[in-house]
Write an enzyme that holds these catalytic residues in place. Structure first.
Site, PDB file in Angstrom:
ATOM      1  N   GLU A  47       0.867  -1.195   0.000  1.00  0.00           N
ATOM      2  CA  GLU A  47       0.000   0.000   0.000  1.00  0.00           C
ATOM      3  C   GLU A  47       0.895   1.234   0.000  1.00  0.00           C
ATOM      4  O   GLU A  47       1.978   1.215   0.619  1.00  0.00           O
ATOM      5  CB  GLU A  47      -0.855  -0.016   1.274  1.00  0.00           C
ATOM      6  CG  GLU A  47      -1.641   1.249   1.569  1.00  0.00           C
ATOM      7  CD  GLU A  47      -2.280   1.261   2.972  1.00  0.00           C
ATOM      8  OE1 GLU A  47      -1.722   0.622   3.894  1.00  0.00           O
ATOM      9  OE2 GLU A  47      -3.342   1.911   3.114  1.00  0.00           O
ATOM     10  N   ASN A 107      -6.988   6.268  -1.786  1.00  0.00           N
ATOM     11  CA  ASN A 107      -5.899   5.346  -1.448  1.00  0.00           C
ATOM     12  C   ASN A 107      -6.134   4.146  -2.371  1.00  0.00           C
ATOM     13  O   ASN A 107      -7.078   3.380  -2.155  1.00  0.00           O
ATOM     14  CB  ASN A 107      -5.992   4.931   0.029  1.00  0.00           C
ATOM     15  CG  ASN A 107      -4.791   4.094   0.458  1.00  0.00           C
ATOM     16  OD1 ASN A 107      -4.058   3.573  -0.383  1.00  0.00           O
ATOM     17  ND2 ASN A 107      -4.597   3.961   1.765  1.00  0.00           N
ATOM     18  N   LYS A 124      -9.551   2.186  -1.810  1.00  0.00           N
ATOM     19  CA  LYS A 124      -9.745   1.682  -0.447  1.00  0.00           C
ATOM     20  C   LYS A 124     -11.067   2.149   0.170  1.00  0.00           C
ATOM     21  O   LYS A 124     -11.374   3.352   0.176  1.00  0.00           O
ATOM     22  CB  LYS A 124      -8.576   2.149   0.437  1.00  0.00           C
ATOM     23  CG  LYS A 124      -8.562   1.544   1.847  1.00  0.00           C
ATOM     24  CD  LYS A 124      -7.284   1.958   2.546  1.00  0.00           C
ATOM     25  CE  LYS A 124      -7.172   1.349   3.946  1.00  0.00           C
ATOM     26  NZ  LYS A 124      -5.894   1.755   4.596  1.00  0.00           N
ATOM     27  N   GLU A 143      -6.170   8.947   7.419  1.00  0.00           N
ATOM     28  CA  GLU A 143      -6.677   8.486   6.118  1.00  0.00           C
ATOM     29  C   GLU A 143      -8.058   9.060   5.830  1.00  0.00           C
ATOM     30  O   GLU A 143      -8.381   9.350   4.674  1.00  0.00           O
ATOM     31  CB  GLU A 143      -6.722   6.957   6.072  1.00  0.00           C
ATOM     32  CG  GLU A 143      -5.324   6.336   6.100  1.00  0.00           C
ATOM     33  CD  GLU A 143      -5.342   4.857   5.782  1.00  0.00           C
ATOM     34  OE1 GLU A 143      -4.957   4.070   6.668  1.00  0.00           O
ATOM     35  OE2 GLU A 143      -5.750   4.482   4.673  1.00  0.00           O
ATOM     36  N   CYS A 169      -4.954  -2.998   3.041  1.00  0.00           N
ATOM     37  CA  CYS A 169      -4.685  -2.829   4.458  1.00  0.00           C
ATOM     38  C   CYS A 169      -5.862  -3.092   5.398  1.00  0.00           C
ATOM     39  O   CYS A 169      -6.198  -4.228   5.658  1.00  0.00           O
ATOM     40  CB  CYS A 169      -4.085  -1.457   4.702  1.00  0.00           C
ATOM     41  SG  CYS A 169      -3.154  -1.446   6.222  1.00  0.00           S
ATOM     42  N   ASN A 194       0.181  -0.876   5.415  1.00  0.00           N
ATOM     43  CA  ASN A 194       1.088  -0.076   6.254  1.00  0.00           C
ATOM     44  C   ASN A 194       0.446  -0.088   7.637  1.00  0.00           C
ATOM     45  O   ASN A 194      -0.521   0.665   7.868  1.00  0.00           O
ATOM     46  CB  ASN A 194       1.155   1.379   5.778  1.00  0.00           C
ATOM     47  CG  ASN A 194       1.896   1.599   4.462  1.00  0.00           C
ATOM     48  OD1 ASN A 194       2.538   2.617   4.275  1.00  0.00           O
ATOM     49  ND2 ASN A 194       1.811   0.689   3.527  1.00  0.00           N
TER      50      ASN A 194
HETATM   51  N1  ING Z   1      -3.388   0.652   8.815  1.00  0.00           N
HETATM   52  C1  ING Z   1      -3.833  -0.131   9.918  1.00  0.00           C
HETATM   53  C2  ING Z   1      -4.457  -1.451   9.509  1.00  0.00           C
HETATM   54  O1  ING Z   1      -5.649  -1.607   9.405  1.00  0.00           O
HETATM   55  C3  ING Z   1      -5.197  -0.246  11.976  1.00  0.00           C
HETATM   56  C4  ING Z   1      -4.693   0.638  10.871  1.00  0.00           C
HETATM   57  C5  ING Z   1      -4.343  -1.130  12.673  1.00  0.00           C
HETATM   58  C6  ING Z   1      -6.527  -0.215  12.298  1.00  0.00           C
HETATM   59  C7  ING Z   1      -4.861  -1.944  13.698  1.00  0.00           C
HETATM   60  C8  ING Z   1      -7.055  -1.025  13.328  1.00  0.00           C
HETATM   61  C9  ING Z   1      -6.203  -1.885  14.018  1.00  0.00           C
HETATM   62  O2  ING Z   1      -3.677  -2.386   9.390  1.00  0.00           O
HETATM   63  C10 ING Z   1      -3.999   0.994   7.647  1.00  0.00           C
HETATM   64  N2  ING Z   1      -3.269   1.741   6.782  1.00  0.00           N
HETATM   65  O3  ING Z   1      -5.131   0.676   7.373  1.00  0.00           O
END
Ligand code: ING
Length: 310
Positions: A47, A107, A124, A143, A169, A194
């Site tokens: 991503e 995205n 996304k 985001e 992601c 990411n």
């Molecule tokens: N990053 C993370 C993901 O979903 C996240 C944000 C992490 C949300 C953990 C909830 C829990 O892997 C992106 N860029 O979506």
């Protein structure tokens, strides 16, 4: 009969604010070269693979924000990647920040076929984080501020001798993502991510980030009889750490290959698409075991938002 789909996942280490597109594309081309040497005919990149994960920063000036976006694809800076892939006869998935001619910001990921043509695009849908400024937080996750919610749904494309679906992601945390692809007959699903290792909202034990990441890939791959390729951009970008764990997961739900570093690294599996056929035929056979009337029973109750356990 075996149906080979030689796939590489090209994990990226950190991209820092000071790294130019040209320097990053040189790294992508090197990963492509190594994937080619391993026999890959399809490569998954992460991503937002052209820039640092800029949603971690609060920005107000739209010109400054737009510097992280691509007004076209390919661009002059990314052309060498498209040229080298076409020369190798390799298709690829690439995640980047898309600025449309109409001025919309997404995205986005694209599916490029082995002749260098863009076969598919995904924008996304599940945008995590927040849109307000959290000055007390160690970093932001904006985001929702910088991107519009994707407007093209989850699709599957018949290309490169397979049926390939894409997501990005946070989408991998939601069951609908892969079920919608599975219902369209997807054999392969690919995604970049990411994922910060630190949670700014609550004191989440760090080990859970990797546990949930792998749990999700394995469950969704098996439940939808998919080969799943997931590419991380990881390591510490200007000091902000993101998890690695790039992986190729089989329709059995087993991890067939996993990255060992938090740097640029290629993992490779000569995937046999026939393995997915077996599970689609004998286990997750929607036509035999999940009749539309059954589905309606399930969805109507859940769809109404009523708690099932009244
Ligand atoms: N990053 C993370 C993901 O979903 C996240 C944000 C992490 C949300 C953990 C909830 C829990 O892997 C992106 N860029 O979506």
């Amino acid at each position: 009969m075996k149906r080979p789909f030689p796939m590489a996942v090209a994990q990226l280490g950190p991209i820092h604010l000071s790294d130019t597109r040209e320097a990053v594309v040189r790294r992508l081309v090197e990963l492509l070269r190594e994937s080619h040497s391993r026999g890959a005919k399809f490569v998954v990149f992460p991503e937002l693979a052209l820039t640092t994960f800029f949603p971690r920063y609060w920005m107000e000036d739209q010109e400054e924000i737009d510097r992280f976006f691509e007004p076209s694809m390919p661009t002059a800076a990314t052309q060498p990647l498209f040229d080298q892939a076409r020369q190798y006869g390799i298709g690829f998935y690439l995640g980047y920040a898309e600025l449309t001619p109409a001025g919309e910001h997404f995205n986005t990921s694209i599916l490029v076929d082995r002749r260098g043509g863009i076969a598919g695009r995904y924008r996304k849908i599940h945008l995590p984080g927040h849109s307000d400024h959290k000055p007390q937080a160690p970093f932001q996750h904006l985001e929702k501020r910088y991107f519009k919610v994707g407007n093209e749904g989850f699709n599957v494309w018949r290309t490169m001798d397979s049926l390939i679906g894409m997501c990005i992601c946070n989408d991998r945390r939601w069951p609908e993502t892969f079920r919608v692809m599975g219902l369209q007959g997807a054999e392969v699903a690919v995604l970049g991510y990411n994922t910060p290792s630190h949670n700014i909202h609550w004191a989440e034990p760090p080990h859970l980030r990797m546990f949930h990441h792998l749990l999700l890939l394995q469950a969704h791959a098996h439940q939808n009889a998919l080969w799943l390729g997931a590419a991380a951009k990881c390591g510490a970008e200007d000091g902000f750490h993101m998890i690695g764990g790039s992986a190729i997961v089989s329709p059995t739900g087993e991890i067939a290959a996993q990255a060992c570093t938090e740097d640029d690294e290629v993992i490779f599996v000569n995937c046999d698409l026939a393995l997915g056929d077996t599970f689609r035929q004998h286990v997750f056979n929607f036509a035999m075991h999940r009749r539309p009337e059954h589905y309606r029973l399930i969805v109507d109750r859940v769809g109404a938002g009523e708690p099932l356990t009244k």
